[in-house]
Structure formats: structure tokens, C-alpha cells
Scaffold this motif. Structure first.
Motif, short mmCIF file in Angstrom:
data_model
loop_
_atom_site.label_atom_id
_atom_site.label_comp_id
_atom_site.label_asym_id
_atom_site.label_seq_id
_atom_site.Cartn_x
_atom_site.Cartn_y
_atom_site.Cartn_z
N ASP A 1 37.18 3.65 -85.01
CA ASP A 1 38.27 3.48 -84.05
C ASP A 1 39.42 2.69 -84.67
O ASP A 1 40.59 3.03 -84.47
N MET A 2 39.09 1.64 -85.42
CA MET A 2 40.13 0.83 -86.05
C MET A 2 40.91 1.65 -87.07
O MET A 2 42.14 1.57 -87.13
N GLU B 1 46.89 -1.50 -78.22
CA GLU B 1 48.08 -0.66 -78.14
C GLU B 1 49.20 -1.35 -77.36
O GLU B 1 50.37 -1.31 -77.76
N LYS C 1 32.80 0.10 -84.37
CA LYS C 1 34.21 0.23 -83.98
C LYS C 1 35.13 0.47 -85.17
O LYS C 1 36.34 0.60 -85.01
N PHE D 1 43.20 3.91 -85.21
CA PHE D 1 44.27 3.11 -84.59
C PHE D 1 45.32 2.70 -85.62
O PHE D 1 46.53 2.88 -85.40
N LEU E 1 38.30 -5.35 -82.51
CA LEU E 1 37.57 -4.32 -81.78
C LEU E 1 36.08 -4.66 -81.82
O LEU E 1 35.39 -4.40 -82.79
N ASN F 1 39.99 -4.50 -77.39
CA ASN F 1 39.76 -3.07 -77.19
C ASN F 1 41.05 -2.32 -77.51
O ASN F 1 42.12 -2.92 -77.64
N LEU F 2 40.94 -1.01 -77.66
CA LEU F 2 42.10 -0.21 -78.08
C LEU F 2 43.25 -0.23 -77.07
O LEU F 2 44.41 -0.23 -77.46
#
Length: 145
Positions: A14-15, A113, A11, A18, A78, A108-109
């Protein structure tokens, strides 16, 4: 706000994406991260981030200690739910502490958010108000955690 950023290996990309997307917002706050996640975020975003140890080496526990001392306001973790983690008890403890101390926790994203959108809109200012009044320093030892 004091925000912890943690990402399992699968993850981390993704981080990074983000945090890059929310760099301007996150740059206004105090950021903390576990070892490798923090290193990648610093290298790729140039944001100042306090790094703890890697999660499996005690970083999750260090963040958990900050949660228990009300030194954090948000935890964005994450997790990779499809990969077994050798330090799963530490992860569970961190999640439990976030619940005990009413720390918003995103795993999770989508939730991450929503939490950052709430920060931007001022919906988490109650943490600052409670801190100023000393309410966040309650003794939670009476609970079986």
C-alpha cells in the motif's frame, strides 16, 4: 517539508502504491523511512529517501527522536492494526510524540492522502513559519511524556 514514511509488513505494498501515486509531490520534499520500507520505496520509485533502521531494530525510535527535535513535519505510518507487533511500545511512543509536538500523523491511506492534499494546498506552511521564528524549539520537557 520533512516527511517520514513507515509501513508494517502487510502495508508495504500500500505504501509503495501511495508513494508512487504522489511521487511528483513527495519528490519536492525531504523523505525519511524505516529500513525495509525505505529500501522498497527507493527501489520502486527512485526517490531519494534517508533510511533509518528497521522499525523493530530501532527505526521507530530514531524517527521518534527526529519528531522530538522537530526535524520532521509529517509522519505517515501505515500500521497493521490486526497483527501484533513486538515493538508496540515504540509505535505507541512515536504516536504520543507526534501528538506532543503537533506533528500531523496519518495511520491509514485516507488520512495520508488528506495530509498530502493539505501540503499541496499550502495548509502546512505554518510549520515552516514556526521553524523560522524558532517557535518549534519550545522546551517540552515540562510535560510528562
Amino acid at each position: 517539508m520533512h516527511i517520514a514514511l513507515i509501513a508494517h509488513d502487510k502495508k508495504k505494498d500500500d505504501m509503495v502504491r501511495f508513494v508512487t501515486a504522489y511521487k511528483d509531490l513527495l519528490g519536492k520534499h525531504h523523505l525519511y523511512a524505516t529500513g525495509t520500507t525505505g529500501k522498497r520505496l527507493i527501489e520502486e520509485t527512485q526517490l531519494p529517501i534517508h533510511r533509518f533502521k528497521s522499525g523493530p531494530l530501532g527505526g521507530d525510535q530514531q524517527i521518534g527522536a527526529y519528531v522530538s527535535e522537530n526535524k520532521l513535519d509529517i509522519v505517515i505510518f501505515l500500521r497493521d492494526p490486526l497483527t501484533s507487533q513486538p515493538h508496540e511500545p515504540d509505535i505507541s511512543a512515536l504516536m504520543r510524540l507526534s501528538d506532543v509536538y503537533n506533528i500531523p500523523l496519518a495511520t491509514n491511506l485516507g488520512t495520508a492522502e488528506m495530509i498530502l492534499q493539505g501540503v499541496e494546498a499550502g495548509h502546512l506552511e505554518w510549520r515552516d513559519i514556526q521553524r523560522e521564528k524558532g517557535i518549534l524549539n519550545k522546551d517540552y520537557r515540562k510535560y510528562d511524556v
